[in-house]
Motif scaffolding. Structure first.
Motif, mmCIF file in Angstrom:
data_model
loop_
_atom_site.group_PDB
_atom_site.id
_atom_site.type_symbol
_atom_site.label_atom_id
_atom_site.label_comp_id
_atom_site.label_asym_id
_atom_site.label_seq_id
_atom_site.Cartn_x
_atom_site.Cartn_y
_atom_site.Cartn_z
ATOM 1 N N ARG A 1 0.837 -1.212 0.000
ATOM 2 C CA ARG A 1 0.000 0.000 0.000
ATOM 3 C C ARG A 1 0.868 1.257 0.000
ATOM 4 O O ARG A 1 0.516 2.264 -0.629
ATOM 5 C CB ARG A 1 -0.920 -0.005 1.221
ATOM 6 C CG ARG A 1 -1.995 -1.077 1.179
ATOM 7 C CD ARG A 1 -2.648 -1.247 2.543
ATOM 8 N NE ARG A 1 -3.338 -0.055 2.987
ATOM 9 C CZ ARG A 1 -4.602 0.245 2.690
ATOM 10 N NH1 ARG A 1 -5.311 -0.581 1.924
ATOM 11 N NH2 ARG A 1 -5.169 1.339 3.152
ATOM 12 N N ALA A 2 1.990 1.207 0.682
ATOM 13 C CA ALA A 2 2.862 2.379 0.736
ATOM 14 C C ALA A 2 3.408 2.723 -0.643
ATOM 15 O O ALA A 2 3.506 3.897 -1.008
ATOM 16 C CB ALA A 2 4.006 2.126 1.721
ATOM 17 N N PHE A 3 3.779 1.708 -1.421
ATOM 18 C CA PHE A 3 4.285 1.965 -2.771
ATOM 19 C C PHE A 3 3.171 2.499 -3.681
ATOM 20 O O PHE A 3 3.474 3.082 -4.734
ATOM 21 C CB PHE A 3 4.902 0.706 -3.356
ATOM 22 C CG PHE A 3 6.362 0.552 -3.049
ATOM 23 C CD1 PHE A 3 7.327 0.792 -4.012
ATOM 24 C CD2 PHE A 3 6.786 0.180 -1.777
ATOM 25 C CE1 PHE A 3 8.683 0.655 -3.728
ATOM 26 C CE2 PHE A 3 8.129 0.039 -1.484
ATOM 27 C CZ PHE A 3 9.085 0.280 -2.456
ATOM 28 N N ASP A 4 1.924 2.309 -3.282
ATOM 29 C CA ASP A 4 0.795 2.889 -4.021
ATOM 30 C C ASP A 4 0.419 4.265 -3.476
ATOM 31 O O ASP A 4 -0.561 4.865 -3.919
ATOM 32 C CB ASP A 4 -0.423 1.966 -3.941
ATOM 33 C CG ASP A 4 -0.232 0.693 -4.750
ATOM 34 O OD1 ASP A 4 0.547 0.728 -5.729
ATOM 35 O OD2 ASP A 4 -0.846 -0.332 -4.411
ATOM 36 N N GLY A 5 1.181 4.736 -2.488
ATOM 37 C CA GLY A 5 0.950 6.071 -1.946
ATOM 38 C C GLY A 5 0.136 6.117 -0.673
ATOM 39 O O GLY A 5 -0.132 7.207 -0.156
ATOM 40 N N ASN A 6 -0.251 4.966 -0.129
ATOM 41 C CA ASN A 6 -1.064 4.922 1.086
ATOM 42 C C ASN A 6 -0.220 4.355 2.225
ATOM 43 O O ASN A 6 0.067 3.161 2.256
ATOM 44 C CB ASN A 6 -2.307 4.060 0.860
ATOM 45 C CG ASN A 6 -3.284 4.145 2.019
ATOM 46 O OD1 ASN A 6 -2.926 4.570 3.115
ATOM 47 N ND2 ASN A 6 -4.527 3.757 1.778
ATOM 48 N N TYR A 7 0.147 5.206 3.178
ATOM 49 C CA TYR A 7 1.048 4.800 4.254
ATOM 50 C C TYR A 7 0.324 4.516 5.570
ATOM 51 O O TYR A 7 0.980 4.437 6.619
ATOM 52 C CB TYR A 7 2.096 5.890 4.482
ATOM 53 C CG TYR A 7 3.183 5.915 3.435
ATOM 54 C CD1 TYR A 7 4.401 5.278 3.648
ATOM 55 C CD2 TYR A 7 2.990 6.558 2.215
ATOM 56 C CE1 TYR A 7 5.405 5.287 2.692
ATOM 57 C CE2 TYR A 7 3.979 6.568 1.249
ATOM 58 C CZ TYR A 7 5.186 5.938 1.494
ATOM 59 O OH TYR A 7 6.171 5.949 0.537
ATOM 60 N N ASP A 8 -0.981 4.318 5.533
ATOM 61 C CA ASP A 8 -1.711 4.158 6.789
ATOM 62 C C ASP A 8 -1.286 2.916 7.572
ATOM 63 O O ASP A 8 -1.063 2.980 8.789
ATOM 64 C CB ASP A 8 -3.218 4.140 6.532
ATOM 65 C CG ASP A 8 -3.638 3.086 5.508
ATOM 66 O OD1 ASP A 8 -2.754 2.465 4.881
ATOM 67 O OD2 ASP A 8 -4.862 2.891 5.319
ATOM 68 N N VAL A 9 -1.135 1.777 6.898
ATOM 69 C CA VAL A 9 -0.749 0.546 7.596
ATOM 70 C C VAL A 9 0.698 0.633 8.076
ATOM 71 O O VAL A 9 1.025 0.208 9.195
ATOM 72 C CB VAL A 9 -0.947 -0.682 6.686
ATOM 73 C CG1 VAL A 9 -0.474 -1.961 7.377
ATOM 74 C CG2 VAL A 9 -2.413 -0.822 6.296
ATOM 75 N N VAL A 10 1.577 1.178 7.249
ATOM 76 C CA VAL A 10 2.978 1.329 7.656
ATOM 77 C C VAL A 10 3.080 2.220 8.887
ATOM 78 O O VAL A 10 3.802 1.899 9.851
ATOM 79 C CB VAL A 10 3.822 1.905 6.502
ATOM 80 C CG1 VAL A 10 5.201 2.343 7.011
ATOM 81 C CG2 VAL A 10 3.992 0.874 5.401
ATOM 82 N N VAL A 11 2.363 3.322 8.895
ATOM 83 C CA VAL A 11 2.398 4.227 10.042
ATOM 84 C C VAL A 11 1.813 3.547 11.282
ATOM 85 O O VAL A 11 2.356 3.679 12.390
ATOM 86 C CB VAL A 11 1.638 5.532 9.728
ATOM 87 C CG1 VAL A 11 1.437 6.367 10.996
ATOM 88 C CG2 VAL A 11 2.392 6.343 8.688
ATOM 89 N N ALA A 12 0.739 2.789 11.108
ATOM 90 C CA ALA A 12 0.144 2.082 12.248
ATOM 91 C C ALA A 12 1.142 1.109 12.869
ATOM 92 O O ALA A 12 1.308 1.056 14.095
ATOM 93 C CB ALA A 12 -1.122 1.347 11.805
ATOM 94 N N GLY A 13 1.815 0.339 12.030
ATOM 95 C CA GLY A 13 2.805 -0.596 12.544
ATOM 96 C C GLY A 13 3.990 0.113 13.168
ATOM 97 O O GLY A 13 4.482 -0.298 14.234
ATOM 98 N N TYR A 14 4.428 1.166 12.533
ATOM 99 C CA TYR A 14 5.581 1.911 13.035
ATOM 100 C C TYR A 14 5.274 2.539 14.390
ATOM 101 O O TYR A 14 6.087 2.457 15.326
ATOM 102 C CB TYR A 14 5.965 2.990 12.024
ATOM 103 C CG TYR A 14 7.135 3.847 12.438
ATOM 104 C CD1 TYR A 14 8.429 3.356 12.370
ATOM 105 C CD2 TYR A 14 6.939 5.143 12.894
ATOM 106 C CE1 TYR A 14 9.510 4.142 12.746
ATOM 107 C CE2 TYR A 14 8.008 5.935 13.274
ATOM 108 C CZ TYR A 14 9.291 5.430 13.204
ATOM 109 O OH TYR A 14 10.349 6.216 13.580
#
Length: 410
Positions: free
Chosen positions: A130-143
């Motif tokens: 999702r991040a490579f598609d421009g959506n960082y919501d899951v990455v930010v949640a995990g981080y």
């Protein structure tokens, strides 16, 4: 969490005995106090190894998406997305490793908090696509999950280690504030995405600098060097896996067997050379060279380039296989650059962090940057991957001859 402790805890000898495998009794809870910086036989724990293995999943996901983006010709987007995602993985790993070097109690609360951090890292891995598609919501949640679990550890250290309370509270407050800002960043318009990311990265970097300026934590130089070395090994292993899978797919796609075998040999020589050059000098030798916060920061932060470039080499080798089997939108020079640029970055980073431009051994002090420049130049000639492997192996030969008979400080 980076710093240099000028003095040892008064309970240093006793804590070393309690924290060592031989002197440790099985307890579900023990006070979290600083480890002894002079502790002998300080090695990575099974929990730390599990942490590394789980985090390399995210590295593999990021490398796979970089391969996909570059293969479709989206070079700028792919490199930028990889750099941003890789920061989340690397920074979470780095902060855990330095904290564990100074405060590892290995009791039940510590293990549970660490497992939550691992869950956060795996969540980051799940959000890479999702991040490579421009959506960082899951990455930010995990981080944010893994970083807030680290805050719990720092608060515990602050309560139970009076001598480091100010430093620990500074970490806890600083990390929490920055995590709130990462969440708020999700609401910003896309036009501010890159600028806000860079600002928050600088704030993340500033937290250890400000916290450690109060009182340095008692991290162990040999332990830290081993932790970084182990993660380097894991990333290089991921590179070998990526290249192997690429060759397998190339054979299935009907690519010329001779070309693929030749490319596989060159890739293997390249990875072997990278391993040799990184581990030729012990990392702790640089860490113990001076009691300065700047030394720790530059060495610890600089490994972002080493880890990231090592992972990117695997992507470049995959693209080289794709090029030979006609499954990429990149041209020959662009494909070559996908290998030569990360290799050159790797060599220059190892040179700066482990060797140094003023090193008394002039052949290696000069050899690393010269080899990096020659490798970049090889991008525009025939058989660039093979020539890159030859140049890297040649640098290994130079280091072996030039340092023959030298002894490194233990």
């Amino acid at each position: 969490m980076l710093g240099w402790a000028g003095t040892e805890p008064k309970r240093g000898a006793r804590m070393a005995h309690e924290a060592s495998p031989a002197g440790r009794t099985r307890q579900w809870y023990r006070p979290m106090r600083p480890r002894d910086r002079q502790e002998e036989h300080r090695a990575s724990t099974p929990l730390e190894l599990l942490f590394d293995l789980c985090f390399v999943v995210a590295v593999g996901q990021a490398a796979a998406q970089l391969h996909h983006a570059l293969g479709e010709g989206h070079v700028g987007h792919g490199v930028l997305s990889f750099a941003m995602v890789f920061f989340a993985v690397w920074w979470g790993w780095l902060n855990f490793s330095w904290f564990a070097s100074a405060f590892d109690t290995d009791d039940v609360p510590y293990r549970l908090a660490t497992l939550v951090q691992i869950a956060g890292g795996l969540t980051v891995a799940a959000g890479v696509d999702r991040a490579f598609d421009g959506n960082y919501d899951v990455v930010v949640a995990g981080y944010v999950l893994l970083r807030l679990a680290a805050v719990v550890q720092w608060l515990r250290a602050a309560r139970q280690s009076p001598e480091t309370a100010k430093t620990a509270y500074a970490y806890a407050v600083g990390i929490t504030v920055v995590q709130v800002l990462w969440i708020a960043r999700l609401a910003l318009p896309e036009s501010l995405a890159l600028a806000s990311f860079l600002v928050l990265v600088l704030l993340e970097f500033a937290v250890p600098l400000l916290a450690e300026s109060r009182a340095g934590t008692t991290w162990h130089p040999h332990h830290i060097a081993e932790r970084y070395g182990l993660f380097t090994l894991i990333v290089l292993g991921e590179t070998v896996l990526s290249a192997t899978n690429a060759v397998k797919e190339g054979l299935a796609a009907g690519a010329h067997t001779g070309d693929l075998v030749s490319l596989a040999v060159a890739g293997l020589v390249l990875v072997f050379s990278m391993w040799w050059l990184y581990f030729d000098r012990p990392g702790h030798a640089r860490l113990t060279r001076g009691d300065s916060l700047r030394t720790a920061l530059s060495w610890g932060y600089g490994h972002y380039l080493i880890f990231g470039s090592a992972a990117a080499v695997g992507t470049g080798l995959e693209l080289a296989v794709d090029f030979d089997s006609h499954h990429t939108a990149l041209g020959g020079t662009a494909t070559a650059l996908a290998v030569t640029v990360p290799v050159a970055v790797f060599l220059l980073s190892v040179w700066l962090l482990h060797i140094g431009p003023t090193n008394e051994c002039r052949p290696i002090a000069v050899g690393f940057p010269v080899a990096a420049l020659l490798i970049l130049g090889a991008s525009f000639g025939p058989a660039p991957i093979h020539l890159t492997a030859v140049l890297a192996a040649g640098l290994v030969a130079v280091t072996v001859v030039a340092t023959h008979g030298q002894r490194w400080a233990g």
